[in-house]
Design a protein around this motif. Structure first.
Motif, short mmCIF file in Angstrom:
data_model
loop_
_atom_site.label_atom_id
_atom_site.label_comp_id
_atom_site.label_asym_id
_atom_site.label_seq_id
_atom_site.Cartn_x
_atom_site.Cartn_y
_atom_site.Cartn_z
N ALA A 157 60.49 60.71 79.28
CA ALA A 157 61.32 60.44 80.46
C ALA A 157 62.54 61.36 80.38
CB ALA A 157 61.74 58.98 80.50
N LYS A 158 62.54 62.41 81.19
CA LYS A 158 63.51 63.50 81.02
C LYS A 158 64.95 63.05 81.21
CE LYS A 158 65.03 67.91 82.66
NZ LYS A 158 65.73 68.31 83.87
N ILE A 159 65.15 61.92 81.85
CA ILE A 159 66.51 61.44 82.10
C ILE A 159 67.29 61.25 80.80
CG2 ILE A 159 65.75 59.02 82.27
CD1 ILE A 159 67.92 58.60 84.37
N TRP A 210 81.50 58.27 78.32
CA TRP A 210 80.80 58.59 79.56
C TRP A 210 80.34 60.04 79.49
CZ3 TRP A 210 83.24 56.33 84.68
CH2 TRP A 210 83.34 54.93 84.56
N LYS A 211 79.05 60.25 79.76
CA LYS A 211 78.50 61.61 79.73
C LYS A 211 78.07 62.03 81.13
CE LYS A 211 74.68 64.32 79.73
NZ LYS A 211 73.41 64.30 80.47
N PHE A 212 78.47 63.22 81.53
CA PHE A 212 78.07 63.75 82.83
C PHE A 212 77.18 64.97 82.62
CE2 PHE A 212 81.85 61.32 83.63
CZ PHE A 212 81.55 60.64 84.80
N ARG A 251 67.57 71.12 73.80
CA ARG A 251 67.75 71.00 75.24
C ARG A 251 67.97 69.54 75.66
NH1 ARG A 251 66.90 75.26 78.57
NH2 ARG A 251 68.49 74.09 79.73
N GLY A 252 68.88 69.36 76.56
CA GLY A 252 69.20 68.01 77.02
C GLY A 252 70.06 67.22 76.04
N GLY A 253 70.60 67.92 75.01
CA GLY A 253 71.24 67.24 73.89
C GLY A 253 72.57 66.55 74.18
N SER A 254 73.13 66.76 75.37
CA SER A 254 74.42 66.10 75.65
C SER A 254 74.29 64.58 75.67
CB SER A 254 74.98 66.57 76.99
OG SER A 254 75.21 67.95 76.95
N ASP A 255 73.13 64.10 76.09
CA ASP A 255 72.91 62.64 76.06
C ASP A 255 73.04 62.14 74.62
OD1 ASP A 255 72.05 62.85 78.74
OD2 ASP A 255 69.97 63.12 78.12
N TYR A 256 72.43 62.91 73.72
CA TYR A 256 72.42 62.54 72.30
C TYR A 256 73.85 62.56 71.74
CZ TYR A 256 70.06 62.39 67.68
OH TYR A 256 69.58 62.03 66.44
MG MG Z 1 69.58 65.89 80.70
#
Ligand code: MG
Ligand code: ADP
Ligand code: ASP
Length: 441
Positions: free
Chosen positions: A255-257, A4-6, A197-202
């Motif tokens: 899609a930035k999400i 789970w990623k927050f 940037r945004g790499g936590s999703d990855y």
């Molecule tokens: Mg993000």
């Protein structure tokens, strides 16, 4: 096991962190919990880095003072006991003394900048883990810098992550919650680096793939993937189901999400990805898995900062090998091509990275004629079920776009994507017109 990623807003306030603790312990599933930095922290850390690069130590220190004050206030509300508050204060004092030490390194280089920006995730995860300890939740903190690594091409080494986690996780079998940092990793030189940037999703998807998780959940501030960019278009709505291919296209095309590469590891290992809303946990969100639905138009995303090149063949009618020669040059300069349109005597391609455009143009000019590149273009990516016998797809798109100039079209490359290239000045108009034309009933 689940991953789970927050994201930043999901951990950005003490009460949010407290509600996450409830969310992750509501059932008995064992979880790896990947956290981003508190919202705004990564931007502030980068701004501190900019000030240090410009030798403006006064500005850097002022920004560090106010960031530290923010964290001091945060822990005052997060913990309930004197022991908890003392543990939190210790974490903040340690990390900020490291941040201060970076301001004294001269010159301040990219290496220090990457160490600085990693502090956001190092702080949030330690603070959250100390809160779990205070609350008596069986948990451990696993340092991402010990199992996440990128290669010389900045590509994550999932095999390495797999091997490392296979060693590390069994040592914590008694812990229901394993907390780790999103975004950060090491590079082949052993230095601290990141997944952009945004790499936590990855990170979440790489871990989910590496351990063959039962599910990856990405918790954010919106109820799943919407059918269009909610920052630009009114009346968007969540899409409940997407295939891996559809979600990968949407993420890659803006899609930035989701970080652009998030879906790749999940798809590779067939791990479903669920997008959920931390502010409204009972909302269904979006499930990304290996299935299709019949709906024709599913969602639209847009990617800015695109450059288009017209490449004319000088003597190529009926020639073969022309495309190969062109693409070899893009390959040589490690520049991916996103969209492509061909005619008998010319080719149009788009790239989002123009670092090597000069060398590419010079080499192409040895056997092609080129026009001045078209900068400031936007790819609009329409995703859905466009199998070859599905009639009427293009006409609906073109009707919606009838008043907007189109520079390029790509259709038929996959069964799930139709892409249009427009000048960025038409982006908002195009997204709204398509929303109206493809989704309004
Ligand atoms: Mg993000
Ligand atoms: P986090 O900090 O949790 O990673 P992000 O800000 O990176 O969150 O991503 C969530 C944001 O993505 C939403 O608040 C929304 O504004 C934006 N967004 C852009 N396109 C979409 C889309 N198609 N569906 C949902 N959210 C989108
Ligand atoms: N904190 C990092 C960023 O702001 C990574 C992330 O949030 O996913 O880009």
């Amino acid at each position: 096991m689940h991953v789970w990623k927050f994201g930043g807003t999901s951990v950005g306030k003490p009460e949010r962190m407290q509600s996450i603790r409830t969310l992750i312990t509501e059932d008995n599933t064992r979880k790896i919990v990947v956290l981003s930095a508190l919202s705004g922290s990564t931007n502030t850390l980068l701004a501190i880095g900019e000030a240090l690069k410009a030798n403006d130590d006064g500005e850097a220190n002022a920004k560090i003072d106010s960031l530290k004050a923010h964290y001091d206030g945060f822990i005052g509300e997060l913990y309930n006991t004197p022991e908890g508050k003392a543990a939190g204060q210790q974490i903040i004092d340690n990390e900020f003394s490291f941040i201060r030490s970076l301001t004294r390194v001269k010159p301040f280089t990219l290496k220090q900048e990457k160490e600085l920006v990693a502090e956001g995730e190092l702080l949030s995860t330690q603070m959250f883990h100390a809160y779990l300890v205070e609350e008596g939740v069986p948990s451990t903190l696993l340092p991402a810098l010990e199992f996440m690594r990128i290669d010389a091409d900045n590509e994550p080494e999932i095999q390495y992550t797999q091997e490392k986690l296979a060693e590390m996780l069994p040592q914590h079998d008694d812990k229901q919650i394993v907390v780790t940092q999103g975004f950060i990793c090491r590079n082949p030189r052993g230095e601290v680096d990141n997944l952009k940037r945004g790499g936590s999703d990855y990170t979440a998807s790489l871990i989910g793939g590496a351990i063959r998780a039962d599910e990856i959940q990405i918790w954010t501030d919106i109820d799943g993937m919407h059918n269009n960019d909610p920052r630009i278009v009114k009346n968007t709505f969540p899409v409940r189901e997407l295939t891996f291919d559809e979600a990968a296209e949407l993420a890659y095309f803006g899609a930035k999400i989701l970080h652009p590469s998030t879906i790749t590891p999940a798809r590779m290992f067939g791990v479903p990805v669920r997008l959920k809303n931390t502010m409204d946990p009972s909302a269904p969100g979006t499930l990304i898995a290996d299935r299709t639905s019949d709906q024709v138009f599913k969602a639209i995303a847009a990617k800015d900062g695109i450059t288009a090149l017209y490449i004319h063949s000088t003597r190529m009618l009926n020639a073969y090998g022309f495309l190969r020669r062109i693409f070899e040059i893009f390959e040589k300069y490690k520049t991916p091509v996103d969209m492509l349109a061909t005619s008998e005597v010319s080719v149009s391609v788009t790239v989002d990275n123009i670092d090597r455009i000069k060398e590419i143009s010079d080499e192409l000019s040895t056997f092609c004629s080129l026009e001045e590149p078209d900068y400031d273009q936007t790819i609009i990516c329409i995703v859905g079920n466009f199998s070859a016998d599905n009639e009427g797809v293009a006409v609906r798109v073109f009707n919606a776009m009838k008043n907007i100039p189109i520079r390029m079209i790509s259709y038929g490359g996959t069964e799930s994507n139709l892409s249009l290239l427009v000048h960025s000045r038409y982006k908002a108009e195009a997204l709204n017109a398509l929303n109206e034309g493809l989704f309004s009933v």
